[in-house]
Design an enzyme around this catalytic site. Structure first.
Site, PDB file in Angstrom:
ATOM      1  CG  HIS A 120       0.458   6.383  -0.560  1.00 23.26           C
ATOM      2  ND1 HIS A 120      -0.527   7.190  -1.084  1.00 23.26           N
ATOM      3  CD2 HIS A 120      -0.139   5.687   0.444  1.00 23.26           C
ATOM      4  CE1 HIS A 120      -1.660   6.998  -0.437  1.00 23.26           C
ATOM      5  NE2 HIS A 120      -1.448   6.083   0.501  1.00 23.26           N
ATOM      6  CG  HIS A 172      -1.804   1.170   1.375  1.00 26.57           C
ATOM      7  ND1 HIS A 172      -3.118   1.152   1.009  1.00 26.57           N
ATOM      8  CD2 HIS A 172      -1.560   2.419   1.860  1.00 26.57           C
ATOM      9  CE1 HIS A 172      -3.669   2.342   1.240  1.00 26.57           C
ATOM     10  NE2 HIS A 172      -2.735   3.124   1.769  1.00 26.57           N
ATOM     11  CD  GLU A 173       1.596   3.663   3.646  1.00 28.33           C
ATOM     12  OE1 GLU A 173       1.831   4.717   3.009  1.00 28.33           O
ATOM     13  OE2 GLU A 173       0.565   3.494   4.322  1.00 28.33           O
ATOM     14  CD  GLU A 180      -5.539   5.529   0.378  1.00 30.44           C
ATOM     15  OE1 GLU A 180      -5.648   4.444   0.983  1.00 30.44           O
ATOM     16  OE2 GLU A 180      -4.616   6.350   0.609  1.00 30.44           O
TER      17      GLU A 180
END
Length: 491
Positions: free
Chosen positions: A260, A256-257, A286
């Site tokens: 980003h 997830h990160e 996001e």
């Protein structure tokens, strides 16, 4: 030098100082000694005072006016648009208020972490009340008589308004509730089991981050209580967390990160240290983290690859084969924590927070009453009781650091990711074959070209529309969820 040249030289210095301020926040979450919290609050406040003074410098207004008459290309016009937006908004907020907020939220973050570790909401409530008071004051200054919540929301998703979010959530809720009910009425899918050494988790996490395109030469992976990504350009850092009984927490937080971070690393390098040199909004940001984590990382094809990787690292995981592993990765289950929620229930967590924070900002809900309001709403939405504060209203860091208006951008990101996933599959018909081999290169290259390279060049919804060829709606996300989870839980 033209007025535009002078403006951009000044802006680059401001952006560089903002990156330093961000690094203070990263250090506070990862490496800062516990006893340094008070001093860090003063340092953060001082940095915000400097930044506020630069962002409200009258010369910026003069340069903007003169530069508007100069012949500028698309990039130059976009730079002016973002600088003007920042200048206008920042001038509405008094400097002493901006500094006070920075000092308070730095202190509140530490108090939140301590209260969370002790499951003691009452210890956190007084400082939350202070944060709310200042955020209402800031919102009122920004709104100038308009809707205070919309003014705060605009910081994270320019152009978004609560009325549109209300409509989006109303459209999504019935389908999500129905999917959840169908899944939870069936026999629970077992979680993986075993001994998951935390150092091995971190090693695998680094390998996966690189696989998804994260450039470790311009970043690093550390541990934090609440995973996050920080920075832009050539210094983009991510964090994750580990749990000895749950490697998925580490793995999917990392992926997830990484989404980003890859966004920030892929932005056109000529935009570095300018307003265009960062993600255009938190919703678009996001969309990258969620499509990396979910549509790619939790896909049946990628789980085929991940199963082999994890079996090699951890040995037996208590599941018979990759089919059972895929079901375990995507199991719909009871739980309290937003960041650990399955795709079906995640947006229901956001809806809860969105409604509560609107009530907090409006003054309809007092800080002291938040815990009981949260617990009542959670019981109504999820059907069971919150067992402790760290699983309830203390689980997220956002309100302690004043991020009111941030939560709904998570759901906007999911909606945008649904649209991008639909377009990605049209562009890459062999996507599943690639994912099954652990080959993310084509998928991430498409996202880089379609979304990430542009940085702040376009407005948020325009970025998604240009990438997908259609206006973003919740339809593609809901179709994806229906198809995926009706197959996993046929009823």
């Amino acid at each position: 030098m033209t007025a535009y040249d002078k403006l951009m030289a000044f802006e680059r210095e401001t952006q560089a100082l903002a990156q330093v301020a961000g690094r203070l926040g990263w250090d506070q979450e990862t490496m800062m000694p516990r006893g340094a919290a008070h001093q860090r609050a003063e340092e953060s406040g001082a940095m915000q005072s400097v930044l506020h003074a630069r962002r409200t410098d009258p010369r910026v207004g003069e340069w903007l006016e003169m530069a508007a008459a100069e012949p500028l290309d698309q990039v130059g016009q976009a730079q002016l648009r973002l600088i003007r937006r920042s200048y206008t908004r920042t001038n509405k907020v008094p400097g002493d208020l901006a500094s006070a907020l920075a000092r308070l939220t730095s202190r509140a973050q530490g108090q939140w972490a301590e209260a969370r570790s002790e499951d003691d909401f009452k210890a956190f409530a007084p400082v939350l009340d202070e944060v709310l008071r200042l955020k209402r004051e800031e919102g009122a200054a920004l709104a100038e008589g308009g809707d205070v919540y919309n003014a705060l929301l605009d910081d994270y998703e320019p152009g978004a308004v609560a009325a549109d979010l209300d409509k989006m959530f109303a459209e999504m809720r019935p389908g999500l509730v129905a999917l959840r009910q169908t899944a939870l009425e069936q026999a629970p899918v077992p979680a993986i089991t075993g001994a998951f050494d935390e150092q091995k988790q971190m090693k695998l996490a680094r390998q996966l981050a690189k696989l998804f395109g994260y450039d470790m030469a311009r970043g690093r992976l550390d541990k934090a209580v609440h995973p996050f990504s920080s920075g832009s350009g050539d210094d983009v850092r991510i964090t994750t967390r580990t749990a000895a009984d749950d490697p998925f927490n580490c793995i999917y937080s990392t992926i997830h990160e990484t989404g980003h971070a890859c966004y920030e690393q892929a932005i056109d390098p000529t935009y570095t240290l300018t307003p265009l040199g960062q993600g255009v909004s938190m919703g678009v940001h996001e969309s990258q983290s969620r499509i990396y984590e979910n549509q790619l990382g939790r896909s049946k094809a990628f789980c085929h690859f991940l199963f082999g990787q994890m079996r090699d690292v951890f040995g037996d995981m208590g599941v018979a084969d990759e089919t059972a592993f895929y079901a375990s990765v995507n199991r719909v289950h009871r739980g309290y924590i937003r960041t650990e929620a399955d795709e079906v229930q995640y947006n229901l967590h956001i809806m809860l927070r969105y409604d509560l924070e609107r009530s907090l900002i409006a003054g309809d809900l007092a800080a002291n009453d938040l815990e009981s309001a949260w617990n009542d709403r959670f019981r109504a939405d999820f059907g069971y009781e919150v067992d402790r504060a760290s699983n309830g209203c203390l689980q997220d860091v956002h309100w302690s650091v004043g991020l009111f208006g941030y939560f709904p951008t998570y759901s906007l990101g999911n909606v945008y990711a649904g649209c991008l996933h639909s377009a990605l599959r049209q562009a890459l018909p062999d996507l599943d074959d690639r994912l099954a081999q652990g080959d993310l290169a084509a998928a991430t290259a498409w996202l880089q070209k379609a979304v990430q390279v542009h940085g702040g060049l376009y407005e948020p919804r325009e970025v998604i529309t240009r990438a997908c060829g259609f206006e973003p709606t919740a339809g593609p996300l809901m179709t994806y969820l229906e198809e995926k989870f009706r197959a996993l839980y046929p009823g």
